[in-house]
Motif scaffolding. Structure first.
Motif, PDB file in Angstrom:
ATOM      1  N   GLN A  96       5.988  -7.614  -3.489  1.00  0.00           N
ATOM      2  CA  GLN A  96       5.575  -7.550  -4.894  1.00  0.00           C
ATOM      3  C   GLN A  96       5.591  -8.929  -5.540  1.00  0.00           C
ATOM      4  N   ILE A  97       6.626  -9.721  -5.263  1.00  0.00           N
ATOM      5  CA  ILE A  97       6.682 -11.067  -5.840  1.00  0.00           C
ATOM      6  C   ILE A  97       5.512 -11.896  -5.344  1.00  0.00           C
ATOM      7  N   LEU A  98       5.236 -11.834  -4.057  1.00  0.00           N
ATOM      8  CA  LEU A  98       4.112 -12.597  -3.509  1.00  0.00           C
ATOM      9  C   LEU A  98       2.782 -12.101  -4.080  1.00  0.00           C
ATOM     10  N   ALA A  99       2.672 -10.801  -4.326  1.00  0.00           N
ATOM     11  CA  ALA A  99       1.447 -10.266  -4.925  1.00  0.00           C
ATOM     12  C   ALA A  99       1.270 -10.783  -6.350  1.00  0.00           C
ATOM     13  N   HIS A 100       2.351 -10.834  -7.135  1.00  0.00           N
ATOM     14  CA  HIS A 100       2.274 -11.393  -8.491  1.00  0.00           C
ATOM     15  C   HIS A 100       1.779 -12.840  -8.440  1.00  0.00           C
ATOM     16  N   LEU A 101       2.324 -13.612  -7.523  1.00  0.00           N
ATOM     17  CA  LEU A 101       1.933 -15.015  -7.419  1.00  0.00           C
ATOM     18  C   LEU A 101       0.473 -15.147  -7.015  1.00  0.00           C
ATOM     19  N   ALA A 102       0.025 -14.307  -6.085  1.00  0.00           N
ATOM     20  CA  ALA A 102      -1.363 -14.362  -5.644  1.00  0.00           C
ATOM     21  C   ALA A 102      -2.321 -13.948  -6.756  1.00  0.00           C
ATOM     22  N   GLN A 103      -1.974 -12.883  -7.456  1.00  0.00           N
ATOM     23  CA  GLN A 103      -2.856 -12.372  -8.510  1.00  0.00           C
ATOM     24  C   GLN A 103      -2.979 -13.344  -9.677  1.00  0.00           C
ATOM     25  N   THR A 104      -1.917 -14.101  -9.930  1.00  0.00           N
ATOM     26  CA  THR A 104      -1.939 -15.059 -11.044  1.00  0.00           C
ATOM     27  C   THR A 104      -2.310 -16.473 -10.597  1.00  0.00           C
ATOM     28  N   LYS A 105      -2.624 -16.598  -9.287  1.00  0.00           N
ATOM     29  CA  LYS A 105      -3.005 -17.898  -8.718  1.00  0.00           C
ATOM     30  C   LYS A 105      -1.937 -18.968  -9.015  1.00  0.00           C
ATOM     31  N   THR A 106      -0.687 -18.607  -8.705  1.00  0.00           N
ATOM     32  CA  THR A 106       0.456 -19.478  -8.971  1.00  0.00           C
ATOM     33  C   THR A 106       1.172 -19.799  -7.668  1.00  0.00           C
TER      34      THR A 106
ATOM     35  N   PHE B 150       8.433  -7.735 -12.821  1.00  0.00           N
ATOM     36  CA  PHE B 150       7.890  -8.293 -14.058  1.00  0.00           C
ATOM     37  C   PHE B 150       7.361  -9.719 -13.952  1.00  0.00           C
ATOM     38  N   LEU B 151       7.235 -10.279 -12.764  1.00  0.00           N
ATOM     39  CA  LEU B 151       6.853 -11.694 -12.664  1.00  0.00           C
ATOM     40  C   LEU B 151       5.492 -11.972 -13.277  1.00  0.00           C
ATOM     41  N   SER B 152       4.525 -11.086 -13.097  1.00  0.00           N
ATOM     42  CA  SER B 152       3.209 -11.320 -13.703  1.00  0.00           C
ATOM     43  C   SER B 152       3.316 -11.425 -15.213  1.00  0.00           C
ATOM     44  N   GLU B 153       4.190 -10.619 -15.801  1.00  0.00           N
ATOM     45  CA  GLU B 153       4.367 -10.664 -17.251  1.00  0.00           C
ATOM     46  C   GLU B 153       5.090 -11.936 -17.684  1.00  0.00           C
ATOM     47  N   VAL B 154       5.996 -12.416 -16.854  1.00  0.00           N
ATOM     48  CA  VAL B 154       6.635 -13.705 -17.134  1.00  0.00           C
ATOM     49  C   VAL B 154       5.589 -14.811 -17.161  1.00  0.00           C
ATOM     50  N   ILE B 155       4.741 -14.841 -16.158  1.00  0.00           N
ATOM     51  CA  ILE B 155       3.709 -15.873 -16.079  1.00  0.00           C
ATOM     52  C   ILE B 155       2.743 -15.756 -17.252  1.00  0.00           C
ATOM     53  N   ALA B 156       2.327 -14.522 -17.559  1.00  0.00           N
ATOM     54  CA  ALA B 156       1.402 -14.313 -18.682  1.00  0.00           C
ATOM     55  C   ALA B 156       2.020 -14.762 -19.995  1.00  0.00           C
ATOM     56  N   MET B 157       3.310 -14.506 -20.187  1.00  0.00           N
ATOM     57  CA  MET B 157       3.981 -14.918 -21.425  1.00  0.00           C
ATOM     58  C   MET B 157       3.902 -16.422 -21.609  1.00  0.00           C
ATOM     59  N   PHE B 158       4.237 -17.171 -20.565  1.00  0.00           N
ATOM     60  CA  PHE B 158       4.200 -18.625 -20.694  1.00  0.00           C
ATOM     61  C   PHE B 158       2.781 -19.123 -20.943  1.00  0.00           C
ATOM     62  N   ARG B 159       1.817 -18.537 -20.282  1.00  0.00           N
ATOM     63  CA  ARG B 159       0.430 -18.965 -20.498  1.00  0.00           C
ATOM     64  C   ARG B 159      -0.028 -18.645 -21.912  1.00  0.00           C
ATOM     65  N   THR B 160       0.355 -17.486 -22.413  1.00  0.00           N
ATOM     66  CA  THR B 160      -0.009 -17.118 -23.785  1.00  0.00           C
ATOM     67  C   THR B 160       0.556 -18.105 -24.793  1.00  0.00           C
ATOM     68  N   LYS B 161       1.707 -18.666 -24.494  1.00  0.00           N
ATOM     69  CA  LYS B 161       2.357 -19.613 -25.389  1.00  0.00           C
ATOM     70  C   LYS B 161       1.895 -21.056 -25.142  1.00  0.00           C
ATOM     71  N   GLY B 162       0.899 -21.219 -24.288  1.00  0.00           N
ATOM     72  CA  GLY B 162       0.282 -22.525 -24.120  1.00  0.00           C
ATOM     73  C   GLY B 162       0.825 -23.382 -23.000  1.00  0.00           C
ATOM     74  N   TRP B 163       1.726 -22.830 -22.180  1.00  0.00           N
ATOM     75  CA  TRP B 163       2.262 -23.591 -21.062  1.00  0.00           C
ATOM     76  C   TRP B 163       1.338 -23.443 -19.859  1.00  0.00           C
ATOM     77  N   HIS B 164       1.294 -24.481 -19.034  1.00  0.00           N
ATOM     78  CA  HIS B 164       0.412 -24.515 -17.878  1.00  0.00           C
ATOM     79  C   HIS B 164       1.246 -24.525 -16.597  1.00  0.00           C
ATOM     80  N   PHE B 165       0.820 -23.749 -15.606  1.00  0.00           N
ATOM     81  CA  PHE B 165       1.533 -23.710 -14.331  1.00  0.00           C
ATOM     82  C   PHE B 165       0.950 -24.730 -13.366  1.00  0.00           C
ATOM     83  N   ILE B 166       1.861 -25.450 -12.708  1.00  0.00           N
ATOM     84  CA  ILE B 166       1.475 -26.426 -11.701  1.00  0.00           C
ATOM     85  C   ILE B 166       2.286 -26.149 -10.436  1.00  0.00           C
ATOM     86  N   ALA B 167       1.833 -26.685  -9.324  1.00  0.00           N
ATOM     87  CA  ALA B 167       2.555 -26.506  -8.068  1.00  0.00           C
ATOM     88  C   ALA B 167       3.895 -27.232  -8.132  1.00  0.00           C
ATOM     89  N   PRO B 168       4.954 -26.654  -7.570  1.00  0.00           N
ATOM     90  CA  PRO B 168       6.268 -27.297  -7.625  1.00  0.00           C
ATOM     91  C   PRO B 168       6.294 -28.705  -7.050  1.00  0.00           C
TER      92      PRO B 168
END
Length: 297
Positions: free
Chosen positions: A42-52, A224-242
């Motif tokens: 499930q965690i890997l699916a959240h990451l794949a679906q959100t392209k993170t 809830f990882l997809s919702e965590v990622i969506a929350m940060f994006r909604t607030k204007g934060w950008h995800f980058i590779a570690p």
């Protein structure tokens, strides 16, 4: 090498938008956790679906079985980085753990996992504890340098592990209403910690660092990882590779503070004598009252 206060000041760069990367600690044990394959998937699916993309700091003892190692392998094969979190997850601050025992534990984990796809020589201290005294702190730093390891520090520390404990209890009770409340509190917790540490970055360095958030491979993130990622994006934060985030100069420093550890931003702030830092920086005690209100509703 150690960093003087003057050098810390030179790390300040012009202010930039908040960038965030995800890191996960520990790993699941299929021998003790029957739902481990499902949660991992499930965690890997959240990451794949959100392209993170993320980095997974693996504790070898958790995963040292054929099924456990397959779960780790899935991360690397899906393009995520793998790194060292010791074999036994012991605290360097413990008086029961010698420096030599700790170094041997790091090496044992390296030998177990370094051949996996996605492996990088980065190290994260269990509990973010980097040594109460110079002997242990500098001993590990010497080992890291000699073995060509780089930092796996975090900028944003959090207590997802504590929320996860209560999430699992509510799941067992089948209390969907309280699960929903806990999910909201969890999202608010992560956002609150991100705001705090970004504010600390601004105070200490006059800029936002390339942030690395500490999470764990656990049930609450599987849900809830997809919702965590969506929350940060909604607030204007950008995800980058570690590995991109770790290029920030802040992660290249060995800050001269004791006790060593916590968030890298906490360490910089401590070295600069910024007031109001709590220790330990994150702990269940700080979240207990909020969660108790949910549980007693």
């Amino acid at each position: 090498m150690r960093v003087s206060l003057l050098l810390i000041l030179t790390l300040a760069l012009p202010s930039m938008a908040q960038n965030l990367s995800l890191s996960f600690d520990d790993g699941l044990n299929p021998q003790k956790q029957p739902q481990a394959p499902q949660w991992n998937e499930q965690i890997l699916a959240h990451l794949a679906q959100t392209k993170t993309k993320a980095i997974f700091f693996v504790t070898g003892n958790n995963v040292n079985s054929p099924k456990g190692l397959e779960l780790v392998k899935d991360w690397g094969e899906q393009g995520h980085a793998l790194a060292n979190h010791t074999y036994s997850h012991r605290s360097l601050h413990s008086s029961k753990v010698t420096l030599q025992e700790y170094l041997q534990d790091m090496e044992k984990n390296h030998q177990l996992l370094s051949g996996f796809p996605g492996w990088v020589n980065r190290f994260r201290f269990p509990y973010l504890k980097e040594g109460k005294d110079k002997l242990k702190r500098d001993g590990v730093r010497t080992w890291l340098k000699e073995h060509q390891y780089k930092s796996g520090a975090v900028s944003i520390d959090a207590s997802d592990w504590y929320y996860n404990q209560h999430y699992l209890k509510l799941l067992r009770k089948g209390d969907d209403d309280k699960v929903a409340l806990l999910k909201q509190a969890y999202l608010e917790h992560l956002w609150g910690r991100a705001q705090y540490y970004d504010g600390l970055s601004q105070r200490a360095l006059n800029r936002s660092v390339e942030h690395v958030l500490l999470l764990h491979v656990n049930a609450i993130n599987a849900a809830f990882l997809s919702e965590v990622i969506a929350m940060f994006r909604t607030k204007g934060w950008h995800f980058i590779a570690p590995l991109k985030a770790f290029e920030d100069p802040i992660y290249h420093q060995a800050i001269d503070v004791l006790p060593a550890g916590e968030s890298i931003l906490w360490q910089v702030a401590k070295a600069k004598d910024i007031k109001g830092l709590r220790y330990p920086a994150e702990d269940s005690r700080y979240e207990r009252e909020k969660i108790d209100k949910i549980l007693t509703r």
